[in-house]
Write an enzyme that holds these catalytic residues in place. Structure first.
Site, short mmCIF file in Angstrom:
data_model
loop_
_atom_site.label_atom_id
_atom_site.label_comp_id
_atom_site.label_asym_id
_atom_site.label_seq_id
_atom_site.Cartn_x
_atom_site.Cartn_y
_atom_site.Cartn_z
N ASN A 1 -17.78 -10.21 -7.73
CA ASN A 1 -18.95 -11.09 -7.73
C ASN A 1 -19.52 -11.11 -9.15
OD1 ASN A 1 -21.33 -12.44 -7.30
ND2 ASN A 1 -22.33 -10.80 -6.13
N LYS B 1 -21.76 -12.98 -10.39
CA LYS B 1 -23.18 -13.36 -10.47
C LYS B 1 -23.35 -14.40 -11.59
CE LYS B 1 -24.29 -8.93 -8.50
NZ LYS B 1 -25.22 -7.84 -8.32
N HIS C 1 -26.51 -12.70 0.08
CA HIS C 1 -26.55 -11.61 -0.90
C HIS C 1 -28.01 -11.19 -1.11
CE1 HIS C 1 -26.37 -9.46 -4.69
NE2 HIS C 1 -25.10 -9.23 -4.40
N GLU D 1 -29.69 -10.56 -3.63
CA GLU D 1 -30.42 -11.29 -4.70
C GLU D 1 -30.87 -12.66 -4.19
OE1 GLU D 1 -27.38 -10.69 -7.66
OE2 GLU D 1 -27.88 -8.56 -7.60
N GLU E 1 -24.23 -3.99 1.84
CA GLU E 1 -24.69 -3.72 0.48
C GLU E 1 -26.12 -3.17 0.52
OE1 GLU E 1 -22.33 -6.04 -2.62
OE2 GLU E 1 -24.04 -7.25 -2.06
N GLY F 1 -26.38 -2.69 -8.48
CA GLY F 1 -26.69 -2.73 -9.91
C GLY F 1 -27.47 -1.53 -10.42
N SER G 1 -22.73 -0.73 -6.69
CA SER G 1 -22.30 0.22 -7.73
C SER G 1 -20.90 0.79 -7.49
CB SER G 1 -23.33 1.34 -7.89
OG SER G 1 -24.57 0.79 -8.31
P1 PGA Z 1 -22.91 -4.01 -8.33
O1 PGA Z 1 -23.20 -5.35 -7.50
O2 PGA Z 1 -21.48 -3.66 -8.10
O3 PGA Z 1 -23.19 -4.39 -9.76
O4 PGA Z 1 -23.82 -2.98 -7.81
C1 PGA Z 1 -22.68 -5.53 -6.22
C2 PGA Z 1 -23.14 -6.83 -5.63
O5 PGA Z 1 -24.28 -7.24 -5.91
O6 PGA Z 1 -22.40 -7.50 -4.89
#
Ligand code: PGA
Length: 262
Positions: A9, A11, A101, A103, A173, A179, A219
């Site tokens: 992903n 983003k 997601h 976000e 998640e 993140g 992460s």
């Molecule tokens: P990350 O993001 O691996 O940077 O924690 C995962 C995601 O948001 O799908």
């Protein structure tokens, strides 16, 4: 046996040019393992920006990597300035779409009703949704993790048929792990995955529950993928930060490929 799946992903990162060089690099880095029956044993998907989707569609298909969008609207067309229709994704052969997601839920205020409409629209267009669920830190700390997950699953999957559920992947998640560099422990993740599988079993039947793929996200790195993927209920990963560098994404691919084929 559920085929493991890894989704990058990106983003809001990578221009078209950067995306193309990433694909070239990853192709070189995993050339040796791609020689065998790679795509029968592992599914790899990239979710780039909307502007990069159609330019990457052809080149990633050539190296047996799938394409996902990071979001879409639920209507086919109309006065929705700035939105992307499922028809647009279908036209370029985009096979998957990430829906719900954290976000999107938290920054862009998408609620379960919107998420449910998007999942239904994606299925109508034969685009496979990667449906994300996850609790916030305060919810975990106050013992509400399972309640939150149950609610998100019930509301997000409202009205989905038993046939269609087969075309969905679920990504667990935890919001506090995205993140932050602080991943859920394999035990914590496996426990929630098992809960999700049981909930799918009671809502859609045990056959679906045993075949649906549940990914972990938050992460994931080359350092923790081995212990995460060793868990029975973890069928793959949705990877943000560590998918931006071809070397680290390739390491993750190699690890899952070797672990699952061992
Ligand atoms: P990350 O993001 O691996 O940077 O924690 C995962 C995601 O948001 O799908």
């Amino acid at each position: 046996m559920r085929k493991p799946v890894l989704i990058a992903n990106w983003k809001m990162n990578k221009t078209i040019t950067e995306g193309r060089s990433f694909v070239d690099e990853i192709n070189c880095l995993i050339k040796d393992i791609r020689k065998g029956d790679f795509s029968n044993r592992l599914e790899v998907i990239i979710a780039p920006s909307f502007t990069a989707l159609s330019s990457l569609a052809y080149i990633i298909d050539e190296i047996e990597i799938g394409l996902a969008a990071q979001n879409m609207h639920w209507e086919d067309k109309g006065a929705y300035t700035g939105e992307i229709s499922p028809q647009f994704l279908e036209e370029i052969g985009c096979g998957h779409v990430i829906i719900g997601h954290s976000e999107r839920r938290h920054i862009f205020k998408e609620n379960s009703d919107i998420i449910n409409k998007k999942i239904i629209a994606a299925l109508r267009h034969k685009i496979s949704p990667v449906f994300c669920v996850g609790e916030r830190l305060e919810e975990r700390e106050s013992g509400k993790t399972f309640k939150v997950i149950e609610k998100e699953l019930t509301e997000g999957l409202k009205g989905i048929s038993k046939e269609d559920i087969n075309n969905i992947m679920i990504a667990y998640e935890p919001v506090w792990a995205i993140g932050t560099g602080k991943n859920a422990t394999p035990r914590q993740a496996n426990e929630v995955h098992l809960f999700i599988r049981k909930k799918i079993g009671s809502d859609f039947g045990t056959n679906v529950a045993s075949s649906i793929r549940i990914l972990y996200g938050g992460s994931v790195t080359p350092d923790n993928i081995e212990e995460l993927i060793a868990e029975d209920e973890i069928d793959g990963a949705l990877i943000g930060g560590a998918s931006l560098k071809a070397e680290s994404f390739a390491e993750i691919i190699r690890c899952v490929f070797e672990k699952r084929s061992a």
